[in-house]
Design an enzyme around this catalytic site. Sequence first.
Site, PDB file in Angstrom:
ATOM      1  CG  ASN A   9      43.246  35.372  38.885  1.00 25.31           C
ATOM      2  OD1 ASN A   9      42.510  35.319  39.874  1.00 25.31           O
ATOM      3  ND2 ASN A   9      44.325  36.130  38.844  1.00 25.31           N
ATOM      4  CE  LYS A  11      43.368  39.420  37.521  1.00 22.84           C
ATOM      5  NZ  LYS A  11      44.075  40.443  36.805  1.00 22.84           N
ATOM      6  CD  GLU A  96      45.743  41.731  39.750  1.00 17.96           C
ATOM      7  OE1 GLU A  96      45.000  40.915  40.332  1.00 17.96           O
ATOM      8  OE2 GLU A  96      45.613  42.018  38.533  1.00 17.96           O
ATOM      9  CD  GLU A 166      48.967  36.450  34.891  1.00 19.58           C
ATOM     10  OE1 GLU A 166      47.939  36.083  34.318  1.00 19.58           O
ATOM     11  OE2 GLU A 166      48.969  37.001  36.002  1.00 19.58           O
ATOM     12  CB  SER A 212      44.814  41.789  27.742  1.00 17.66           C
ATOM     13  OG  SER A 212      44.902  42.811  28.708  1.00 17.66           O
TER      14      SER A 212
HETATM   15  P1  13P Z   1      43.414  40.021  32.461  1.00 15.64           P
HETATM   16  O1  13P Z   1      43.114  38.822  31.612  1.00 15.64           O
HETATM   17  O2  13P Z   1      42.166  40.685  32.998  1.00 15.64           O
HETATM   18  O3  13P Z   1      44.356  40.960  31.784  1.00 15.64           O
HETATM   19  O4  13P Z   1      44.165  39.478  33.771  1.00 15.64           O
HETATM   20  C1  13P Z   1      45.245  38.646  33.600  1.00 15.64           C
HETATM   21  C2  13P Z   1      45.608  38.100  34.913  1.00 15.64           C
HETATM   22  O5  13P Z   1      46.120  38.798  35.774  1.00 15.64           O
HETATM   23  C3  13P Z   1      45.319  36.677  35.170  1.00 15.64           C
HETATM   24  O6  13P Z   1      45.922  36.250  36.334  1.00 15.64           O
END
Ligand code: 13P
Length: 249
Positions: A9, A11, A96, A166, A212
């Site tokens: 992802n 983002k 988010e 998550e 993470s």
């Molecule tokens: P991280 O792997 O950066 O913690 O993000 C996890 C996430 O939100 C995947 O959708």
Amino acid sequence: MRKKIIAGNWKMNMTPSKTVAFLNEIKPLVANEDVDVVFCVPAIDIIPAVEAVKGSNIEIGAENMYYKDNGAYTGEIAPDMLVDAGVKYVIIGHSERREYFAETDETVKLKVLKAFEYGLTPIICCGESLTQREQGVTIDWIRMQIKIAFQNVTAEQAKKAVIAYEPIWAIGTGKVATTEQAQEVCAAIRECIAEIYDEQTAAEIRIQYGGSVSAASAPELFAQADIDGGLVGGASLKLDFSKIVNYNK
Ligand code: 13P
């Protein structure tokens, strides 16, 4: 036997030109036939991404989608636009989006139904905050999120869905849930699906852990009985993501 699914992802990262350069570089490194490999990318990167991964095992996903077919919804992306562009997966209800963009369980539900209507596979996100975990309501909270997200979804559709667990406190913090914590919640999600549908549906649906995930934590996490892969944020922006995809090699 469920096939593992490991999705990045991105983002709000990567320009269209960086997308092409990165995917061309990582393409040969993630050819693991035991795993479905997906990159969920920003809307503007979708078209070059689909082009860049042609002929490889990588599928492209979107990070969001609106729950209407088309119309006067400035700035939104319609499901048929994703399908036409060659997208196969769409993340729905990332924490988010819930936190910053007013996504609710209700909009998640509508988006899940719309994704299935258009033949897209939703990656449905759920997860508790640190306060909820400390108050001991994690499982109750997750069960509620799952029950609402799957309202009016048929068993046949549910079998094809992907759920991403998550924990919010583990996202982007470097604080991975322990293997036991991740497995416990993923098992509870599968049990909840069995209650809503049946054992067969629960056995087929794929459940990812996200938060993470790194090359170091992936092998143990993905070895758990109810964890069928990962949704990876930060680590999916680097070539090292290939180590996560090849967690079993
Ligand atoms: P991280 O792997 O950066 O913690 O993000 C996890 C996430 O939100 C995947 O959708």
